[in-house]
Design a protein around this motif. Structure first.
Motif, PDB file in Angstrom:
ATOM      1  N   ASN A   1       0.791  -1.268   0.114  1.00 28.58           N
ATOM      2  CA  ASN A   1       0.005   0.106   0.112  1.00 28.58           C
ATOM      3  C   ASN A   1       0.691   0.980  -0.018  1.00 28.58           C
ATOM      4  O   ASN A   1       1.566   1.348   1.036  1.00 28.58           O
ATOM      5  N   LEU A   2       0.630   2.040  -1.001  1.00 30.87           N
ATOM      6  CA  LEU A   2       1.494   3.331  -1.064  1.00 30.87           C
ATOM      7  C   LEU A   2       0.517   4.585  -1.420  1.00 30.87           C
ATOM      8  O   LEU A   2      -0.456   4.436  -2.162  1.00 30.87           O
ATOM      9  N   PRO A   3       0.792   5.732  -0.554  1.00 28.13           N
ATOM     10  CA  PRO A   3       0.077   6.931  -0.705  1.00 28.13           C
ATOM     11  C   PRO A   3       0.229   7.534  -2.001  1.00 28.13           C
ATOM     12  O   PRO A   3       1.737   7.473  -2.669  1.00 28.13           O
ATOM     13  N   VAL A   4      -0.711   8.292  -2.510  1.00 29.08           N
ATOM     14  CA  VAL A   4      -0.496   9.074  -3.704  1.00 29.08           C
ATOM     15  C   VAL A   4      -1.321   9.942  -3.930  1.00 29.08           C
ATOM     16  O   VAL A   4      -2.271  10.270  -3.191  1.00 29.08           O
ATOM     17  N   LYS A   5      -1.118  11.135  -4.568  1.00 38.71           N
ATOM     18  CA  LYS A   5      -2.054  12.433  -4.651  1.00 38.71           C
ATOM     19  C   LYS A   5      -2.802  12.211  -5.764  1.00 38.71           C
ATOM     20  O   LYS A   5      -3.891  12.596  -5.516  1.00 38.71           O
ATOM     21  N   ASP A   6      -2.625  11.657  -6.836  1.00 38.18           N
ATOM     22  CA  ASP A   6      -3.704  11.663  -8.049  1.00 38.18           C
ATOM     23  C   ASP A   6      -3.785  10.193  -8.442  1.00 38.18           C
ATOM     24  O   ASP A   6      -3.060   9.731  -9.284  1.00 38.18           O
ATOM     25  N   ILE A   7      -5.144   9.578  -8.400  1.00 37.90           N
ATOM     26  CA  ILE A   7      -5.340   8.315  -8.815  1.00 37.90           C
ATOM     27  C   ILE A   7      -5.264   8.020 -10.341  1.00 37.90           C
ATOM     28  O   ILE A   7      -4.833   7.052 -10.524  1.00 37.90           O
ATOM     29  N   GLN A   8      -6.071   8.803 -10.897  1.00 40.04           N
ATOM     30  CA  GLN A   8      -5.939   8.675 -12.506  1.00 40.04           C
ATOM     31  C   GLN A   8      -4.858   9.041 -12.911  1.00 40.04           C
ATOM     32  O   GLN A   8      -4.367   8.051 -13.867  1.00 40.04           O
ATOM     33  N   LYS A   9      -3.912   9.809 -12.616  1.00 42.11           N
ATOM     34  CA  LYS A   9      -2.441   9.953 -13.164  1.00 42.11           C
ATOM     35  C   LYS A   9      -1.477   8.675 -12.927  1.00 42.11           C
ATOM     36  O   LYS A   9      -0.855   8.006 -13.661  1.00 42.11           O
ATOM     37  N   THR A  10      -1.913   8.110 -11.587  1.00 39.72           N
ATOM     38  CA  THR A  10      -1.317   6.890 -11.180  1.00 39.72           C
ATOM     39  C   THR A  10      -1.743   5.768 -12.127  1.00 39.72           C
ATOM     40  O   THR A  10      -0.714   4.744 -12.527  1.00 39.72           O
TER      41      THR A  10
ATOM     42  N   SER B   1     -10.407  -1.559  -7.252  1.00 37.47           N
ATOM     43  CA  SER B   1     -10.054   0.022  -7.781  1.00 37.47           C
ATOM     44  C   SER B   1     -11.304   0.858  -7.772  1.00 37.47           C
ATOM     45  O   SER B   1     -12.420   0.519  -8.029  1.00 37.47           O
ATOM     46  N   ASP B   2     -11.326   2.152  -7.333  1.00 43.08           N
ATOM     47  CA  ASP B   2     -12.261   3.261  -7.308  1.00 43.08           C
ATOM     48  C   ASP B   2     -11.522   4.821  -7.570  1.00 43.08           C
ATOM     49  O   ASP B   2     -10.680   4.441  -7.810  1.00 43.08           O
ATOM     50  N   ASP B   3     -12.380   5.554  -7.116  1.00 42.00           N
ATOM     51  CA  ASP B   3     -11.744   7.066  -7.065  1.00 42.00           C
ATOM     52  C   ASP B   3     -10.945   7.309  -5.879  1.00 42.00           C
ATOM     53  O   ASP B   3     -10.080   8.376  -6.120  1.00 42.00           O
ATOM     54  N   LYS B   4     -10.791   6.273  -5.037  1.00 42.14           N
ATOM     55  CA  LYS B   4      -9.667   6.419  -3.938  1.00 42.14           C
ATOM     56  C   LYS B   4      -8.564   5.558  -4.033  1.00 42.14           C
ATOM     57  O   LYS B   4      -7.452   5.753  -3.163  1.00 42.14           O
ATOM     58  N   ALA B   5      -8.571   4.501  -4.894  1.00 38.34           N
ATOM     59  CA  ALA B   5      -7.447   3.662  -5.024  1.00 38.34           C
ATOM     60  C   ALA B   5      -7.504   2.942  -6.257  1.00 38.34           C
ATOM     61  O   ALA B   5      -8.291   2.855  -6.965  1.00 38.34           O
ATOM     62  N   VAL B   6      -6.247   2.468  -6.504  1.00 39.74           N
ATOM     63  CA  VAL B   6      -6.266   1.616  -7.874  1.00 39.74           C
ATOM     64  C   VAL B   6      -5.171   0.517  -7.684  1.00 39.74           C
ATOM     65  O   VAL B   6      -4.204   0.689  -6.712  1.00 39.74           O
ATOM     66  N   CYS B   7      -5.648  -0.569  -7.732  1.00 35.60           N
ATOM     67  CA  CYS B   7      -5.005  -1.775  -7.542  1.00 35.60           C
ATOM     68  C   CYS B   7      -4.060  -2.417  -9.037  1.00 35.60           C
ATOM     69  O   CYS B   7      -4.718  -2.767  -9.893  1.00 35.60           O
ATOM     70  N   VAL B   8      -2.922  -2.401  -8.828  1.00 37.19           N
ATOM     71  CA  VAL B   8      -1.913  -2.695  -9.969  1.00 37.19           C
ATOM     72  C   VAL B   8      -1.409  -4.138  -9.693  1.00 37.19           C
ATOM     73  O   VAL B   8      -0.832  -4.331  -8.636  1.00 37.19           O
ATOM     74  N   VAL B   9      -1.761  -4.861 -10.828  1.00 36.50           N
ATOM     75  CA  VAL B   9      -1.385  -6.482 -10.721  1.00 36.50           C
ATOM     76  C   VAL B   9       0.071  -6.438 -11.154  1.00 36.50           C
ATOM     77  O   VAL B   9       0.382  -6.211 -12.384  1.00 36.50           O
TER      78      VAL B   9
ATOM     79  N   GLU C   1      -5.458  10.598   1.470  1.00 36.70           N
ATOM     80  CA  GLU C   1      -6.954  10.785   2.468  1.00 36.70           C
ATOM     81  C   GLU C   1      -7.120   9.368   2.859  1.00 36.70           C
ATOM     82  O   GLU C   1      -7.180   9.010   4.129  1.00 36.70           O
ATOM     83  N   TYR C   2      -7.339   8.560   1.796  1.00 34.74           N
ATOM     84  CA  TYR C   2      -7.785   7.411   1.918  1.00 34.74           C
ATOM     85  C   TYR C   2      -6.542   6.397   2.835  1.00 34.74           C
ATOM     86  O   TYR C   2      -6.886   5.591   3.692  1.00 34.74           O
ATOM     87  N   PHE C   3      -5.409   6.402   2.491  1.00 35.49           N
ATOM     88  CA  PHE C   3      -4.418   5.987   2.989  1.00 35.49           C
ATOM     89  C   PHE C   3      -4.312   6.290   4.579  1.00 35.49           C
ATOM     90  O   PHE C   3      -4.106   5.349   5.156  1.00 35.49           O
ATOM     91  N   GLN C   4      -4.509   7.276   4.999  1.00 40.32           N
ATOM     92  CA  GLN C   4      -4.562   8.016   6.575  1.00 40.32           C
ATOM     93  C   GLN C   4      -5.569   7.180   7.308  1.00 40.32           C
ATOM     94  O   GLN C   4      -5.408   7.056   8.245  1.00 40.32           O
ATOM     95  N   THR C   5      -6.604   6.372   6.421  1.00 44.25           N
ATOM     96  CA  THR C   5      -7.550   5.757   7.082  1.00 44.25           C
ATOM     97  C   THR C   5      -6.728   4.224   7.601  1.00 44.25           C
ATOM     98  O   THR C   5      -7.647   3.687   8.546  1.00 44.25           O
ATOM     99  N   PHE C   6      -5.876   3.835   7.046  1.00 43.93           N
ATOM    100  CA  PHE C   6      -4.965   2.725   7.472  1.00 43.93           C
ATOM    101  C   PHE C   6      -3.884   2.834   8.394  1.00 43.93           C
ATOM    102  O   PHE C   6      -3.542   1.849   9.043  1.00 43.93           O
ATOM    103  N   SER C   7      -3.752   4.094   8.576  1.00 45.03           N
ATOM    104  CA  SER C   7      -2.392   4.370   9.502  1.00 45.03           C
ATOM    105  C   SER C   7      -2.585   5.864  10.029  1.00 45.03           C
ATOM    106  O   SER C   7      -2.918   6.599   9.630  1.00 45.03           O
ATOM    107  N   GLU C   8      -2.147   5.816  11.286  1.00 45.69           N
ATOM    108  CA  GLU C   8      -2.186   6.935  12.190  1.00 45.69           C
ATOM    109  C   GLU C   8      -0.840   8.067  11.814  1.00 45.69           C
ATOM    110  O   GLU C   8      -0.976   8.943  12.126  1.00 45.69           O
TER     111      GLU C   8
END
Length: 135
Positions: A9-18, A34-42, A55-62
């Motif tokens: 799991n890695l944080p990013v600023k822009d899901i679409q560009k990623t 995958s959705d507007d908060k995450a993209v799962c690359v195989v 923002e979503y990444f922060q829900t997994f870690s303090e």
């Protein structure tokens, strides 16, 4: 015990560009995760990189998301040939990545690397274990 899957799991600023960046490198997307908060690359069957909005990444870690040019992790991936290594790295560089280190040739192992568009480090390698030094 044996692990049957891995998700990095890695944080990013822009899901679409990623998503576009990794698709251009030749990787597929698992749309189920995958959705507007995450993209799962195989990366390979049962090996995935989850790119999550900060923002979503922060829900997994303090812990705070690193700011600036801070490196928290370098991910190493192995490919089937030197040509594949250079193709992936060169395609990454053509699509906004930057060179991490100059290519390294150890005879039995070849490595090239880049910083992706989100600042994450990737070491891309090919190893011919039949050429591994015995000493």
């Amino acid at each position: 015990m044996k692990i049957n899957q891995i998700y990095v799991n890695l944080p990013v600023k822009d899901i679409q560009k990623t998503r576009e960046f990794w698709t251009k490198l030749g990787f597929s997307i698992n749309e189920q995760f995958s959705d507007d908060k995450a993209v799962c690359v195989v990366m390979k069957e049962d090996i995935y990189t989850m790119f999550l909005t900060e923002e979503y990444f922060q829900t997994f870690s303090e812990r705070p998301v690193p700011k600036g040019d801070t490196t928290q992790v370098l991910v190493a991936i192995g490919l089937n040939s030197r040509e594949e290594v250079d193709k992936v790295v060169n395609t990454a560089l053509e699509n906004g990545a930057s060179q991490h280190e100059e290519p390294q040739d150890y005879g039995w192992m070849y490595q090239n690397s880049f910083w992706d568009i989100n600042g994450h480090g990737w070491n891309v390698t090919f190893a011919d274990m039949s050429q591994f030094p015995t000493e």
